[in-house]
Write a protein that holds these residues in place. Structure first.
Motif, PDB file in Angstrom:
ATOM      1  N   ALA A 116       0.833  -1.210   0.000  1.00  0.00           N
ATOM      2  CA  ALA A 116       0.000   0.000   0.000  1.00  0.00           C
ATOM      3  C   ALA A 116       0.869   1.262   0.000  1.00  0.00           C
ATOM      4  N   ALA A 117       1.951   1.252   0.784  1.00  0.00           N
ATOM      5  CA  ALA A 117       2.852   2.416   0.837  1.00  0.00           C
ATOM      6  C   ALA A 117       3.536   2.624  -0.514  1.00  0.00           C
ATOM      7  N   GLY A 118       3.944   1.532  -1.144  1.00  0.00           N
ATOM      8  CA  GLY A 118       4.572   1.620  -2.467  1.00  0.00           C
ATOM      9  C   GLY A 118       3.612   2.156  -3.505  1.00  0.00           C
ATOM     10  N   MET A 119       2.351   1.722  -3.429  1.00  0.00           N
ATOM     11  CA  MET A 119       1.352   2.222  -4.370  1.00  0.00           C
ATOM     12  C   MET A 119       1.104   3.717  -4.168  1.00  0.00           C
ATOM     13  N   LEU A 120       1.122   4.157  -2.908  1.00  0.00           N
ATOM     14  CA  LEU A 120       0.941   5.586  -2.637  1.00  0.00           C
ATOM     15  C   LEU A 120       2.082   6.400  -3.248  1.00  0.00           C
ATOM     16  N   SER A 121       3.298   5.861  -3.194  1.00  0.00           N
ATOM     17  CA  SER A 121       4.436   6.572  -3.803  1.00  0.00           C
ATOM     18  C   SER A 121       4.217   6.745  -5.300  1.00  0.00           C
ATOM     19  N   GLY A 122       3.564   5.754  -5.940  1.00  0.00           N
ATOM     20  CA  GLY A 122       3.254   5.854  -7.363  1.00  0.00           C
ATOM     21  C   GLY A 122       2.235   6.940  -7.657  1.00  0.00           C
ATOM     22  N   VAL A 123       1.293   7.138  -6.739  1.00  0.00           N
ATOM     23  CA  VAL A 123       0.295   8.201  -6.898  1.00  0.00           C
ATOM     24  C   VAL A 123       0.987   9.565  -6.901  1.00  0.00           C
ATOM     25  N   PHE A 124       1.941   9.739  -5.996  1.00  0.00           N
ATOM     26  CA  PHE A 124       2.668  11.011  -5.899  1.00  0.00           C
ATOM     27  C   PHE A 124       3.497  11.286  -7.161  1.00  0.00           C
ATOM     28  N   THR A 125       4.148  10.255  -7.701  1.00  0.00           N
ATOM     29  CA  THR A 125       5.030  10.468  -8.862  1.00  0.00           C
ATOM     30  C   THR A 125       4.258  10.739 -10.142  1.00  0.00           C
ATOM     31  N   THR A 126       3.010  10.309 -10.218  1.00  0.00           N
ATOM     32  CA  THR A 126       2.229  10.471 -11.452  1.00  0.00           C
ATOM     33  C   THR A 126       2.054  11.933 -11.829  1.00  0.00           C
ATOM     34  N   ALA A 127       1.906  12.807 -10.834  1.00  0.00           N
ATOM     35  CA  ALA A 127       1.724  14.237 -11.117  1.00  0.00           C
ATOM     36  C   ALA A 127       2.903  14.801 -11.902  1.00  0.00           C
ATOM     37  N   ILE A 128       4.104  14.261 -11.661  1.00  0.00           N
ATOM     38  CA  ILE A 128       5.300  14.710 -12.372  1.00  0.00           C
ATOM     39  C   ILE A 128       5.499  13.902 -13.647  1.00  0.00           C
ATOM     40  N   MET A 129       5.220  12.600 -13.574  1.00  0.00           N
ATOM     41  CA  MET A 129       5.527  11.693 -14.668  1.00  0.00           C
ATOM     42  C   MET A 129       4.596  11.848 -15.869  1.00  0.00           C
ATOM     43  N   ALA A 130       3.309  12.040 -15.642  1.00  0.00           N
ATOM     44  CA  ALA A 130       2.329  12.028 -16.736  1.00  0.00           C
ATOM     45  C   ALA A 130       2.623  13.063 -17.833  1.00  0.00           C
TER      46      ALA A 130
END
Length: 198
Positions: A116-130
């Motif tokens: 769950a913590a790893g998935m949350l980190s992915g949510v944060f990076t999407t704003a920059i990555m997309a």
């Protein structure tokens, strides 16, 4: 060695180490990403015509012959610019995800909690990555088609914004988010499994 005597790594060092690792990752992986995007987006051949690329090696060879080594690195500026803050935000998101689930700082999390913590980190990076992914793909496809609509990453971003606003820049965010959540879980899951982090 006692766990309490573990060296504390500064966030600044993590930021620069993660950024350097990310830049190396982009340099090593971008040519393969370019080939993947070009094969996925090649035009459908007409009746009796052969496809533009017959496979991975054919795409690699044609790109190299027609555009030189630079052709394999088309659109790389956007991911290079975003990779350092992306890794920093990824580690921040993972740390926050762990903290939200811990009753006290020393609590060892279960694998589902780390997931769950790893998935949350992915949510944060999407704003920059997309946005970077969108710009990168458009520049990669443009080079393969032979037309020149965008003169670089900044020009591409400006034109997308003029044509479709902020929604155009973030087009494809849902799929990028799904991939980012998967990547965040994999990266941090492997990190913990290898015993490098508490």
């Amino acid at each position: 060695m006692s766990e309490k005597k573990q060296q504390v790594i500064s966030p600044l060092k993590n930021f620069f180490a993660g950024g350097f690792g990310g830049v190396c990752l982009v340099f090593a992986g971008h040519p393969l990403d370019t080939i993947k995007v070009r094969i996925q987006t090649q035009p459908k051949p007409g009746p009796g015509q052969l496809p533009l690329y017959s496979g991975t090696f054919d795409c690699f060879k044609k790109t190299l012959v027609n555009e030189g080594i630079k052709g394999l690195y088309r659109g790389m500026a956007a991911p290079i610019i975003g990779v350092t803050p992306m890794f920093a935000v990824c580690f921040f998101g993972f740390g926050l995800g762990k903290k939200l689930q811990q009753k006290h700082p020393e609590e060892v999390l279960t694998y589902p909690q780390l997931f769950a913590a790893g998935m949350l980190s992915g949510v944060f990076t999407t704003a920059i990555m997309a946005p970077g992914e969108r710009i990168k793909c458009l520049l990669q496809i443009q080079a393969a088609s032979g037309g020149v609509k965008y003169n670089g990453p900044m020009d591409c971003a400006k034109q997308i914004y003029r044509e479709a606003g902020i929604r155009g820049i973030y087009k494809g965010t849902v799929l990028t988010l799904m991939r980012g959540m998967k990547d965040g879980w994999e990266a941090h899951g492997e990190f913990h499994t290898a015993g490098f982090s508490k």
